[in-house]
Design a protein around this motif. Structure first.
Motif, PDB file in Angstrom:
ATOM      1  N   LEU B 173      45.343  26.277  -8.631  1.00  0.00           N
ATOM      2  CA  LEU B 173      46.239  25.402  -7.749  1.00  0.00           C
ATOM      3  C   LEU B 173      45.286  24.691  -6.741  1.00  0.00           C
ATOM      4  CD1 LEU B 173      48.967  24.300  -7.259  1.00  0.00           C
ATOM      5  CD2 LEU B 173      49.384  25.908  -5.577  1.00  0.00           C
ATOM      6  N   SER B 174      44.681  23.425  -6.811  1.00  0.00           N
ATOM      7  CA  SER B 174      43.853  23.034  -5.832  1.00  0.00           C
ATOM      8  C   SER B 174      44.399  21.906  -5.329  1.00  0.00           C
ATOM      9  CB  SER B 174      42.500  22.685  -6.500  1.00  0.00           C
ATOM     10  OG  SER B 174      42.561  21.535  -7.132  1.00  0.00           O
ATOM     11  N   ASN B 175      44.436  21.707  -3.878  1.00  0.00           N
ATOM     12  CA  ASN B 175      44.810  20.500  -3.189  1.00  0.00           C
ATOM     13  C   ASN B 175      43.923  19.553  -2.602  1.00  0.00           C
ATOM     14  OD1 ASN B 175      45.730  23.271  -1.881  1.00  0.00           O
ATOM     15  ND2 ASN B 175      47.803  22.366  -2.781  1.00  0.00           N
ATOM     16  N   MET B 210      43.473  33.067  -2.267  1.00  0.00           N
ATOM     17  CA  MET B 210      42.335  31.887  -2.287  1.00  0.00           C
ATOM     18  C   MET B 210      41.366  32.146  -3.540  1.00  0.00           C
ATOM     19  SD  MET B 210      43.121  29.878   0.221  1.00  0.00           S
ATOM     20  CE  MET B 210      41.632  29.035   0.264  1.00  0.00           C
ATOM     21  N   LEU B 211      40.998  31.390  -3.847  1.00  0.00           N
ATOM     22  CA  LEU B 211      39.818  31.116  -5.309  1.00  0.00           C
ATOM     23  C   LEU B 211      38.782  31.969  -4.612  1.00  0.00           C
ATOM     24  CD1 LEU B 211      38.749  30.696  -8.009  1.00  0.00           C
ATOM     25  CD2 LEU B 211      38.067  28.305  -7.179  1.00  0.00           C
ATOM     26  N   SER B 212      38.124  32.952  -5.311  1.00  0.00           N
ATOM     27  CA  SER B 212      36.784  33.411  -4.671  1.00  0.00           C
ATOM     28  C   SER B 212      36.127  33.457  -6.119  1.00  0.00           C
ATOM     29  CB  SER B 212      36.784  34.829  -4.194  1.00  0.00           C
ATOM     30  OG  SER B 212      36.861  35.875  -4.982  1.00  0.00           O
ATOM     31  N   PRO B 213      34.582  32.887  -5.787  1.00  0.00           N
ATOM     32  CA  PRO B 213      34.021  32.898  -6.978  1.00  0.00           C
ATOM     33  C   PRO B 213      33.765  34.160  -7.813  1.00  0.00           C
ATOM     34  CG  PRO B 213      32.674  32.187  -5.234  1.00  0.00           C
ATOM     35  CD  PRO B 213      33.930  32.750  -4.835  1.00  0.00           C
ATOM     36  N   GLU B 214      33.672  35.447  -7.278  1.00  0.00           N
ATOM     37  CA  GLU B 214      33.419  36.663  -7.737  1.00  0.00           C
ATOM     38  C   GLU B 214      34.803  36.986  -8.607  1.00  0.00           C
ATOM     39  OE1 GLU B 214      31.505  39.718  -6.107  1.00  0.00           O
ATOM     40  OE2 GLU B 214      30.123  38.574  -5.051  1.00  0.00           O
ATOM     41  N   ALA B 215      35.967  36.863  -8.055  1.00  0.00           N
ATOM     42  CA  ALA B 215      37.277  37.076  -8.474  1.00  0.00           C
ATOM     43  C   ALA B 215      37.319  36.269  -9.768  1.00  0.00           C
ATOM     44  CB  ALA B 215      38.216  36.890  -7.750  1.00  0.00           C
ATOM     45  N   LEU B 231      44.418  18.202 -10.219  1.00  0.00           N
ATOM     46  CA  LEU B 231      43.350  17.616 -10.847  1.00  0.00           C
ATOM     47  C   LEU B 231      42.924  16.215 -10.260  1.00  0.00           C
ATOM     48  CD1 LEU B 231      41.886  18.812 -13.421  1.00  0.00           C
ATOM     49  CD2 LEU B 231      42.652  16.923 -14.744  1.00  0.00           C
ATOM     50  N   ASP B 232      43.962  15.792  -9.838  1.00  0.00           N
ATOM     51  CA  ASP B 232      43.926  14.331  -9.110  1.00  0.00           C
ATOM     52  C   ASP B 232      42.959  14.587  -7.897  1.00  0.00           C
ATOM     53  OD1 ASP B 232      44.987  12.923 -11.108  1.00  0.00           O
ATOM     54  OD2 ASP B 232      46.867  12.698 -10.039  1.00  0.00           O
ATOM     55  N   ALA B 233      43.501  15.768  -6.885  1.00  0.00           N
ATOM     56  CA  ALA B 233      43.254  16.026  -5.725  1.00  0.00           C
ATOM     57  C   ALA B 233      41.523  16.444  -5.920  1.00  0.00           C
ATOM     58  CB  ALA B 233      43.689  17.008  -5.193  1.00  0.00           C
ATOM     59  N   SER B 234      41.107  17.217  -7.057  1.00  0.00           N
ATOM     60  CA  SER B 234      39.744  17.751  -6.804  1.00  0.00           C
ATOM     61  C   SER B 234      38.910  16.918  -7.904  1.00  0.00           C
ATOM     62  CB  SER B 234      40.181  19.253  -7.759  1.00  0.00           C
ATOM     63  OG  SER B 234      40.508  19.264  -8.817  1.00  0.00           O
ATOM     64  N   GLY B 235      39.250  15.837  -8.311  1.00  0.00           N
ATOM     65  CA  GLY B 235      38.467  14.938  -9.118  1.00  0.00           C
ATOM     66  C   GLY B 235      38.111  15.098 -10.401  1.00  0.00           C
ATOM     67  N   LYS B 242      33.553  22.136 -10.688  1.00  0.00           N
ATOM     68  CA  LYS B 242      32.472  22.401  -9.556  1.00  0.00           C
ATOM     69  C   LYS B 242      32.880  23.439  -8.591  1.00  0.00           C
ATOM     70  CE  LYS B 242      30.225  18.035  -9.598  1.00  0.00           C
ATOM     71  NZ  LYS B 242      30.742  17.007 -10.427  1.00  0.00           N
ATOM     72  N   LEU B 243      34.393  23.816  -8.654  1.00  0.00           N
ATOM     73  CA  LEU B 243      34.779  24.813  -7.698  1.00  0.00           C
ATOM     74  C   LEU B 243      33.955  26.053  -8.030  1.00  0.00           C
ATOM     75  CD1 LEU B 243      38.656  24.314  -8.006  1.00  0.00           C
ATOM     76  CD2 LEU B 243      37.222  23.848  -5.897  1.00  0.00           C
ATOM     77  N   PRO B 244      33.534  26.785  -6.903  1.00  0.00           N
ATOM     78  CA  PRO B 244      32.634  27.896  -7.155  1.00  0.00           C
ATOM     79  C   PRO B 244      33.198  28.839  -8.005  1.00  0.00           C
ATOM     80  CG  PRO B 244      33.767  27.813  -4.853  1.00  0.00           C
ATOM     81  CD  PRO B 244      33.839  26.731  -5.377  1.00  0.00           C
ATOM     82  N   GLY B 245      32.290  29.397  -8.896  1.00  0.00           N
ATOM     83  CA  GLY B 245      32.814  30.368  -9.646  1.00  0.00           C
ATOM     84  C   GLY B 245      33.287  29.977 -11.105  1.00  0.00           C
TER      85      GLY B 245
END
Lengths: 357, 293
Positions: B173-175, B210-215, B231-235, B242-245
């Motif tokens: 869920l990305s805003n 929260m999204l952590s790359p390692e998790a 998806l609109d918000a994150s491009g 491109k979000l880490p991980g």
């Protein structure tokens, strides 16, 4: 009691006395006008007959009269009292710290309340289930009030122990304690589930939406008592403006003054923050406005800071509840949006005067 | 001529008649706080009685033309009362509590319906709304229709899931372009992933994290599930990956991202059975299949 004001040369004193009476009248007139406008505007139109149906009549159970007497007027009362309390607390903090950037949150009041509420919502969430429904309503305000006072007074103890007598050390200890309480809020947000997270968020944003007559009465009563007490320390705060050492030389017990000021600031802002959450900028802004109007004498700064705080918050809250009808915009948005440019404008004036002096 | 006694004895029967038939019931003025409740009210054909909705009521698009009372958790009493409601229906999310008390004091009936992440909850809310709005008949018909759709959808899921390993799914869920939260257990996303016979890659954690790359890498999802709004918000999909991980996960490597509309996927309303079919078809599609809307 010594008074710095009486030591002024007479022409200056005359000018200052004109200023100290005409401008507060203007401020009061502005406040009265704003209150009249604020009562008129809202989501529900108010008819003239709603005014005649007083809060004691049956007509106030529903409709416009109910909105007027049970929602809008208590909210306006609470807004006035909270605004004035924040203004007074800000003026006392700035006088105590002799720093124009001081505000109640430097004493840890806001962050203390936030940390206590965050802990109650997450770690001690089971407490909610144990308490009877009636007690639950008062749990968060009480916990917030307790947290605010606890952090405030432990700050006082800590700074006395580490660096007795230094007001600068008090300020720095405050910053350190604030960092710790923010860490507690951060940790609570991390372990919180979705619902708890949003509850914490709501609380840190600040809102006057839950107002009722009890809140307005308690806040107004506290303001009356503490405002009277504050005026009694005004002469000593004037002397403190010359510096802690100078104040001590003219026979002022700085320790005692500090203790009194901290208690007043803590009680005023803890009450405000416990019911309304964190409302930014009023405590910082109102004393500046007051000093611009009436000069530096605390006899005049303190009451005018109350007027200015009330005026600012009523304007902000009226915009917050009318611009997005039937929804509501967080009041903190407007207190900062109106306050910050005004603050910059005042700053410009103050710097110019300093340059020409 | 009827004696006074007779009239009195007839009164209860008349009252029963009035309650039973809709023809006598005065139209309600309803405010719906919760997107799924708004959808159900439209499905029951009671949209004419809706006078206000909250900010999550985005479907059907007609609902967005109604006065908006704002976010469910920051309601304003005067704003609600200005719509002169005879009834407010809300999920447990509605608040703040102080405003709900003010509504109660203003004698506006407030009905809080349980919001749970189970299909049975949809049927319960349908029944409750039908009773509140005097549309029991429509509610029964809707329940039967939804139950039939659900049974069909579940059968299809079983068929789709047969013969291969359950895919590991990570709901993101990305805003904003650079931050996101991922769903653990006890979330609506987790429930839908479970119904679709897939495994929540983050099932060990509870709630949104929260999204952590390692998790994300440790969760090793085969598929990333996202919402159209997110998806609109994150491009777009490229922005999301491109979000880490995320790029380093199996899903990121094969660019398997399934995208669905937020309220259809997570709302637990009348669109849930169809959403489940869509979700399961996308999740169990052979590797290499791309975006699904």
């Amino acid at each position: 009691m010594n008074s710095v004001g009486s030591a002024l040369p007479s022409p200056l004193a005359a000018a200052s006395s004109r200023r100290t009476w005409s401008r507060p009248m203007l401020l009061t007139a502005a406040l009265v006008l704003t209150v009249i406008v604020a009562v008129q505007f809202g989501a529900v139109p108010i008819a003239a007959s709603d005014w005649l149906n007083g809060p004691w009549s049956d007509a106030t159970k529903t409709g416009g009269a109910h909105v007027l007497w049970q929602l809008r007027l208590p909210r306006l009362g609470l807004t006035l009292a909270v605004g004035a309390a924040l203004g007074l607390a800000g003026a006392l903090s700035q006088a105590l710290f002799r720093n124009p950037m001081a505000e109640p949150s430097l004493l840890g009041v806001t962050s203390g309340a936030a940390a206590a509420v965050a802990l109650t919502l997450t770690v001690f969430a089971s407490l909610h289930a144990v308490l009877p429904a009636q007690a639950r309503l008062w749990l968060l305000p009480l916990v917030g009030f307790g947290g605010a006072l606890a952090v405030c007074f432990s700050l006082d103890r800590l700074s006395r122990w580490l660096a007795p007598g230094s007001i600068a050390a008090l300020l720095l200890c405050g910053l350190a304690l604030q960092a710790m309480t923010f860490a507690v809020v951060g940790l609570c947000s991390f372990i919180a589930n979705d619902d708890q997270l949003r509850a914490i968020n709501f609380w840190t944003l600040g809102s006057l939406a839950g107002a009722n007559w009890i809140m307005a009465a308690v806040m107004g009563g506290a303001l009356l008592v503490l405002g009277t007490l504050a005026l009694r320390v005004a002469p000593r705060l004037n002397a403190l403006a010359l510096g802690e050492a100078a104040a001590a030389h003219v026979g002022i017990d700085v320790e005692r003054l500090r203790w009194q000021c901290i208690t007043m600031v803590a009680l005023l802002s803890a009450l405000a923050v416990a019911w309304c959450g964190n409302i930014a900028f009023i405590g910082l802004m109102a004393p500046h406005l007051a000093r611009q109007l009436v000069g530096a004498d605390q006899h005049h700064v303190l009451p005018n800071a109350m007027l200015a705080g009330a005026l600012l918050l009523v304007v902000a809250d009226t915009l917050a509840r009318t611009l997005a009808v039937p929804a509501e915009i967080p009041v903190g948005v407007f207190s900062a949006l109106i306050g910050a440019p005004w603050f910059l404008f005042l700053l410009r004036g103050a710097v110019r005067r300093m340059g020409s002096a | 001529m009827l004696s006074r006694r007779h009239v009195l004895s007839l009164a209860p029967a008349a009252a029963l008649l009035m309650l039973g038939g809709r023809a006598w019931a005065a139209p309600q003025r309803v405010i719906a706080v919760g997107g799924a409740l708004t959808e159900l009210i439209y499905e029951l054909g009671a949209q004419g009685e809706l006078v206000g909705v909250d900010s999550t009521s985005l479907y059907p698009s007609d609902a967005t033309k109604l006065p908006n009372v704002g976010y469910a958790r920051t309601l304003a009493a005067e704003g609600l009362l200005s719509l002169a409601p005879t009834m407010v229906v809300a999920t447990e999310e509605a608040g703040p509590p102080a405003v709900l008390r003010q509504l109660e004091a203003a004698k506006v009936p407030l009905h809080v319906l349980r919001a749970e992440h189970r299909f049975e909850g949809v049927l319960e809310r349908t029944k409750a709304l039908g009773e509140l709005l005097g549309r029991q008949r429509q509610a029964t018909a809707l329940s039967q229709k939804l139950q039939a759709e659900w049974t069909a959808s579940r059968a299809q899921v079983t068929q789709l899931a047969a013969g291969h390993r359950a895919p590991r799914v990570l709901f993101v869920l990305s805003n904003a372009a650079n931050q996101a939260r991922i769903a653990g257990s006890a979330t609506a996303a987790d429930a839908m992933i479970g119904y679709a016979a897939a495994t929540n890659a983050l099932g060990d954690a509870q709630g949104y994290k929260m999204l952590s790359p390692e998790a994300a890498i440790a969760a090793a999802p085969d598929v990333i599930l996202a919402t159209t709004q997110g998806l609109d918000a994150s491009g777009g999909i490229d922005g999301l990956l491109k979000l880490p991980g995320l790029a380093q996960t199996p899903a990121g490597q094969s660019k398997r991202v399934v995208v669905m509309e937020t309220m259809a996927l997570l709302g637990f309303g009348p669109r849930t059975p169809k959403a489940l079919t869509t979700l399961a078809q996308a999740l169990h599609a052979p590797a290499g299949a791309g975006k699904t809307a």
